[in-house]
Design an enzyme around this catalytic site. Structure first.
Site, PDB file in Angstrom:
ATOM      1  N   SER A  22       0.396  -1.010   0.343  1.00 44.05           N
ATOM      2  CA  SER A  22      -0.246  -0.070   0.136  1.00 44.05           C
ATOM      3  C   SER A  22       0.822   1.283   0.044  1.00 44.05           C
ATOM      4  O   SER A  22       1.554   1.144   0.752  1.00 44.05           O
ATOM      5  CB  SER A  22      -0.904   0.418   1.504  1.00 44.05           C
ATOM      6  OG  SER A  22      -1.534   1.614   1.297  1.00 44.05           O
ATOM      7  N   TYR A  24      -2.418  -2.295  10.668  1.00 45.40           N
ATOM      8  CA  TYR A  24      -2.483  -2.166   8.599  1.00 45.40           C
ATOM      9  C   TYR A  24      -0.717  -1.687   8.010  1.00 45.40           C
ATOM     10  O   TYR A  24      -0.453  -1.991   7.430  1.00 45.40           O
ATOM     11  CB  TYR A  24      -3.626  -1.378   8.980  1.00 45.40           C
ATOM     12  CG  TYR A  24      -3.678  -1.041   6.705  1.00 45.40           C
ATOM     13  CD1 TYR A  24      -4.666  -2.057   6.148  1.00 45.40           C
ATOM     14  CD2 TYR A  24      -3.032  -0.605   6.202  1.00 45.40           C
ATOM     15  CE1 TYR A  24      -4.353  -2.425   4.746  1.00 45.40           C
ATOM     16  CE2 TYR A  24      -3.743  -0.751   4.801  1.00 45.40           C
ATOM     17  CZ  TYR A  24      -3.991  -1.549   3.712  1.00 45.40           C
ATOM     18  OH  TYR A  24      -4.414  -1.443   2.483  1.00 45.40           O
TER      19      TYR A  24
HETATM   20  P1  NAD Z   1     -11.338  -5.775  -0.311  1.00 41.78           P
HETATM   21  O1  NAD Z   1     -11.720  -5.783   1.530  1.00 41.78           O
HETATM   22  O2  NAD Z   1     -12.755  -5.364  -1.132  1.00 41.78           O
HETATM   23  O3  NAD Z   1     -11.549  -6.857  -0.886  1.00 41.78           O
HETATM   24  C1  NAD Z   1     -10.506  -8.357  -0.077  1.00 41.78           C
HETATM   25  C2  NAD Z   1     -10.531  -9.348  -0.217  1.00 41.78           C
HETATM   26  O4  NAD Z   1     -10.194 -10.411   0.421  1.00 41.78           O
HETATM   27  C3  NAD Z   1     -12.410  -9.594   0.318  1.00 41.78           C
HETATM   28  O5  NAD Z   1     -13.194 -10.717  -0.640  1.00 41.78           O
HETATM   29  C4  NAD Z   1     -12.406 -10.901   0.987  1.00 41.78           C
HETATM   30  O6  NAD Z   1     -13.383 -11.563   1.424  1.00 41.78           O
HETATM   31  C5  NAD Z   1     -10.675 -11.129   1.440  1.00 41.78           C
HETATM   32  N1  NAD Z   1      -9.644 -11.558   2.389  1.00 41.78           N
HETATM   33  C6  NAD Z   1      -9.847 -11.109   3.691  1.00 41.78           C
HETATM   34  N2  NAD Z   1      -9.611 -11.503   4.577  1.00 41.78           N
HETATM   35  C7  NAD Z   1      -8.868 -12.402   4.076  1.00 41.78           C
HETATM   36  C8  NAD Z   1      -8.117 -14.004   4.621  1.00 41.78           C
HETATM   37  N3  NAD Z   1      -8.242 -13.654   5.579  1.00 41.78           N
HETATM   38  N4  NAD Z   1      -8.395 -15.421   4.051  1.00 41.78           N
HETATM   39  C9  NAD Z   1      -8.811 -15.218   2.429  1.00 41.78           C
HETATM   40  N5  NAD Z   1      -8.972 -13.837   1.651  1.00 41.78           N
HETATM   41  C10 NAD Z   1      -9.750 -12.937   2.734  1.00 41.78           C
HETATM   42  O7  NAD Z   1     -10.425  -5.097  -0.324  1.00 41.78           O
HETATM   43  P2  NAD Z   1      -9.227  -4.034  -1.889  1.00 41.78           P
HETATM   44  O8  NAD Z   1      -9.179  -2.619  -1.368  1.00 41.78           O
HETATM   45  O9  NAD Z   1      -9.725  -5.036  -2.842  1.00 41.78           O
HETATM   46  O10 NAD Z   1      -7.806  -4.994  -0.794  1.00 41.78           O
HETATM   47  C11 NAD Z   1      -7.289  -5.587  -1.940  1.00 41.78           C
HETATM   48  C12 NAD Z   1      -5.658  -5.292  -1.569  1.00 41.78           C
HETATM   49  O11 NAD Z   1      -5.413  -4.483  -1.748  1.00 41.78           O
HETATM   50  C13 NAD Z   1      -5.923  -5.420   0.144  1.00 41.78           C
HETATM   51  O12 NAD Z   1      -4.634  -6.458   0.031  1.00 41.78           O
HETATM   52  C14 NAD Z   1      -5.773  -4.443   0.943  1.00 41.78           C
HETATM   53  O13 NAD Z   1      -5.297  -3.921   2.180  1.00 41.78           O
HETATM   54  C15 NAD Z   1      -5.145  -3.630   0.123  1.00 41.78           C
HETATM   55  N6  NAD Z   1      -4.941  -2.008  -0.831  1.00 41.78           N
HETATM   56  C16 NAD Z   1      -5.879  -1.730  -0.575  1.00 41.78           C
HETATM   57  C17 NAD Z   1      -6.729  -0.128  -1.187  1.00 41.78           C
HETATM   58  C18 NAD Z   1      -7.347   0.319  -0.855  1.00 41.78           C
HETATM   59  O14 NAD Z   1      -7.873   1.880  -0.702  1.00 41.78           O
HETATM   60  N7  NAD Z   1      -8.800  -0.221  -1.069  1.00 41.78           N
HETATM   61  C19 NAD Z   1      -5.380   0.769  -0.871  1.00 41.78           C
HETATM   62  C20 NAD Z   1      -4.015  -0.112  -0.747  1.00 41.78           C
HETATM   63  C21 NAD Z   1      -3.780  -1.055  -0.334  1.00 41.78           C
END
Ligand code: NAD
Length: 257
Positions: free
Chosen positions: A143, A157
């Site tokens: 991130s 986080y």
């Molecule tokens: P999201 O919450 O929309 O999707 C995440 C998915 O991961 C969900 O389907 C959830 O069920 C699954 N998940 C959660 N815990 C799990 C586990 N223990 N085992 C298997 N699956 C699991 O999130 P997103 O925004 O698509 O984020 C995806 C990645 O991107 C994450 O690592 C997040 O930290 C990172 N990220 C997101 C952002 C943002 O602004 N959304 C920014 C930087 C990084």
């Protein structure tokens, strides 16, 4: 097609970045194992891909559990014969993740177990499979918060994502001569469930938006395009990198009004 005959495993593949990347990889010719805990969304996505004539399977696995991660890799090799692309993308951001004083030990541990240990387990079981396939590409979702400090804290986080970046660099160096590339994807703030649940008022959203030069949240599809580049042979000389896709947030000191 850019991923013709490749096999990919995407954790957190049922929603957000993972879902959009699954759709994109499949459209580019890859067979995809979707790993998630959301069975309904996972099965629905497989049905959607199969209806379009694409190859996918859903595997329920909690990335914080070693046995589950071993299974998700084994089932990928069983069903599709190999593994070429490992996208360690599942991540969580818990509501009471705050500063050092307020964040509970339970929140710290759960965040680390999913966001950091989950990437370790993905690699622990995925790398031997990539070796068997003659090499491949690993993408770890970090991130922008691993690169910048924020006054709106989410300490566990942020620390977990810093760990993902450090681990990515070291993995890249260790496996560089084995034709295994390892890169981190560093998204900026995105309009996905994960962040919108955290920024749950208009005021909180505006507090974040003010720092983004482009003046908007990113889209999961924009991360999928970046992941596609890192997964494909187009990025063949890239390893150990922090691939930042953030609307300019890490470049900004002052943003335009
Ligand atoms: P999201 O919450 O929309 O999707 C995440 C998915 O991961 C969900 O389907 C959830 O069920 C699954 N998940 C959660 N815990 C799990 C586990 N223990 N085992 C298997 N699956 C699991 O999130 P997103 O925004 O698509 O984020 C995806 C990645 O991107 C994450 O690592 C997040 O930290 C990172 N990220 C997101 C952002 C943002 O602004 N959304 C920014 C930087 C990084």
């Amino acid at each position: 097609m850019r991923l013709q005959d490749k096999v990919a495993l995407i954790t957190g593949g049922a929603q957000g970045i993972g879902r959009e990347t699954t759709l994109r990889f499949a459209a580019e010719g890859a067979a995809v194992t979707i790993v998630d805990l959301n069975d309904e969304a996972g099965h629905a996505l497989v049905a959607e891909l199969e209806a379009a004539g694409q190859r996918a399977q859903y595997v329920r696995a909690d990335v914080s559990q070693a046995g589950d991660c071993e299974q998700m890799v084994a089932r990928t090799e069983e069903k599709f014969g190999k593994l070429n692309i490992l996208f360690n993308n599942a991540g969580i951001m818990l509501p009471d993740d705050d500063d050092a004083i307020s964040t509970s030990e339970a929140t710290w541990d759960r965040t680390m177990n999913v966001n950091l240990k989950g990437v370790f387990f993905g690699c622990k079981y995925g790398i031997p499979a990539l070796r068997r396939a003659g090499g491949g590409s690993i993408i770890n979702t970090a991130s922008f918060v691993a690169l910048l400090g924020a006054a709106t804290p989410q300490l566990a986080y942020t620390a977990s994502k810093g760990g993902v970046l450090a681990m990515t660099r070291e993995l890249a160096v260790i496996h560089a001569r084995e034709n295994i590339r390892v890169n981190a994807l560093c998204p900026g703030p995105l309009r996905t469930e994960l962040l919108m649940k955290f920024l749950d008022t208009e005021a909180k959203k505006q507090r974040r938006l003010v720092h983004i030069p482009m003046g908007r949240f990113g889209l999961a599809t924009e991360m999928a395009q970046a992941a596609l580049f890192l997964a494909s042979d187009e990025s063949s000389f890239m390893t150990g990198s922090e691939f930042v896709v953030d609307g300019g947030i890490t470049a900004a000191y002052v943003t335009p009004e």
